[in-house]
Design a protein around this motif. Structure first.
Motif, PDB file in Angstrom:
ATOM      1  N   THR A 199       0.805  -1.235   0.000  1.00 18.52           N
ATOM      2  CA  THR A 199       0.000   0.000   0.000  1.00 18.52           C
ATOM      3  C   THR A 199       0.833   1.277   0.000  1.00 18.52           C
ATOM      4  OG1 THR A 199      -0.123   0.244   2.421  1.00 18.52           O
ATOM      5  CG2 THR A 199      -1.726  -1.237   1.383  1.00 18.52           C
ATOM      6  N   GLY A 200       2.122   1.171   0.324  1.00 16.08           N
ATOM      7  CA  GLY A 200       2.949   2.358   0.434  1.00 16.08           C
ATOM      8  C   GLY A 200       2.715   3.113   1.724  1.00 16.08           C
ATOM      9  N   LYS A 201       1.954   2.513   2.644  1.00 18.80           N
ATOM     10  CA  LYS A 201       1.649   3.169   3.898  1.00 18.80           C
ATOM     11  C   LYS A 201       2.238   2.386   5.063  1.00 18.80           C
ATOM     12  CE  LYS A 201      -2.589   5.552   2.554  1.00 18.80           C
ATOM     13  NZ  LYS A 201      -2.051   6.893   2.865  1.00 18.80           N
ATOM     14  N   MET A 202       2.630   3.151   6.088  1.00 17.59           N
ATOM     15  CA  MET A 202       3.144   2.523   7.302  1.00 17.59           C
ATOM     16  C   MET A 202       1.985   2.043   8.160  1.00 17.59           C
ATOM     17  SD  MET A 202       6.508   2.905   7.188  1.00 17.59           S
ATOM     18  CE  MET A 202       7.083   2.831   8.864  1.00 17.59           C
ATOM     19  N   LEU A 203       2.184   0.920   8.852  1.00 23.16           N
ATOM     20  CA  LEU A 203       1.157   0.431   9.761  1.00 23.16           C
ATOM     21  C   LEU A 203       0.903   1.437  10.875  1.00 23.16           C
ATOM     22  CD1 LEU A 203      -0.705  -1.968  10.404  1.00 23.16           C
ATOM     23  CD2 LEU A 203       1.150  -2.953  11.745  1.00 23.16           C
ATOM     24  N   TYR A 204       1.954   2.124  11.306  1.00 18.99           N
ATOM     25  CA  TYR A 204       1.821   3.170  12.332  1.00 18.99           C
ATOM     26  C   TYR A 204       2.419   4.444  11.776  1.00 18.99           C
ATOM     27  CZ  TYR A 204       0.834  -0.703  15.467  1.00 18.99           C
ATOM     28  OH  TYR A 204       0.267  -1.794  16.052  1.00 18.99           O
ATOM     29  N   GLU A 205       1.566   5.427  11.531  1.00 15.90           N
ATOM     30  CA  GLU A 205       2.035   6.728  11.031  1.00 15.90           C
ATOM     31  C   GLU A 205       1.101   7.824  11.502  1.00 15.90           C
ATOM     32  OE1 GLU A 205       2.082   6.529   6.775  1.00 15.90           O
ATOM     33  OE2 GLU A 205      -0.107   6.427   6.594  1.00 15.90           O
TER      34      GLU A 205
END
Length: 276
Positions: free
Chosen positions: A270-276
């Motif tokens: 997804t290109g997203k961090m699990l925690y951001e």
């Protein structure tokens, strides 16, 4: 979402023998879907269950909602009360009046309610091997020593939600328990099963999950998307459905050894961090 033929047959055979069955499993394993498919099964060109009743439990479900009670009725003459026939009463009465028909009652999310309050004394009637009984119980205007032989019950239970009511041992003894586990499927036309991402989730669970945590693995329905723009659709499902689910698991202290693997999976897909 197709149900494996053997799985559906196993559940139906178990229902024939035990009458009262709970389908348990993690989100997305098709518990409600499977129960409804069994309700539609045919034999010799005719439906096995001629009549199906459906009820979904929630935190506010009461005895009068499910079984029998009174509810206010407002009229020009002031407040009055009228009889409230719960879904169990309706199913039992129908089964008594149609002895030649098989009747199915589906209780969805059975552990979302306080079962002691919802079932009350009716708990006594859920006994598939009761035999002759001298004790009679009133169910509204019905007098019963057990539930009708032609009434079958399928309940569903989400094993991932640990905040829900615990099912006590006495009720467990009265039901047969069938666990639905994630599995690969061949979806209907226009849908695609994203097997590569499904396989990655399965690998993480089998590598890091304890025996108990394996019951938390997201089911196959999470990985079935519309074939048009399937990559985009799966990415959205990862971000808005699976990522929040995994974060909730981790926050509850489950699958902590798999944290880094899940972080890598979501970042890659997804290109997203699990925690951001």
């Amino acid at each position: 979402m197709p149900v494996l033929p053997d799985e559906k047959k196993e559940i139906k055979d178990l229902l024939d023998r035990r009458h009262y069955v709970v389908l348990q499993g993690a989100p997305g394993t098709g518990k409600t879907y499977t129960a409804l498919k069994i309700a539609e099964m045919e034999e010799g060109g005719e439906k096995i269950f001629r009549k199906t009743f459906f009820e979904q439990f929630h935190a506010e479900t009461t005895y009068s909602d499910f079984v029998y009670g009174l509810e206010p009725k407002t009229s020009s003459g002031g407040s009055m009360f009228q009889v409230k026939e719960g879904i169990l009463y309706q199913a039992v009465r129908y089964a008594i009046e149609h002895k030649g028909e098989n009747v199915l009652l589906i209780i969805d999310e059975i552990n979302r309610a306080n079962l002691s309050n919802v079932l009350g004394p009716v708990f006594y009637l859920f006994e598939f091997q009761a035999g002759p009984r001298s004790t009679i119980m009133n169910l509204g205007d019905l007098e019963l020593s057990k539930l009708p032989d032609n009434l079958y019950v399928i309940a569903t239970m989400n094993t991932a939600d640990r905040s829900l009511a615990v099912v006590d041992f006495a009720l467990r003894r009265r039901f047969a328990w069938y666990t639905l586990r994630p599995h690969k499927v061949t979806p209907e036309k226009g849908k695609t099963f994203m097997d590569k991402i499904y396989n990655r989730f399965s690998e993480i669970f089998y590598e890091y999950a304890t025996d108990d945590e394996l019951n938390l693995q997201p089911g196959q329905s999470y990985f079935i998307v519309d074939s048009d723009n399937k990559e985009k659709n799966m990415k959205e499902r990862l971000i808005y459905e699976l990522m929040p689910l995994i974060k909730e698991y981790l926050a509850e202290g489950y699958l902590l050894k798999a944290r880094d693997s899940f972080c890598d999976l979501f970042l890659k897909e997804t290109g997203k961090m699990l925690y951001e």
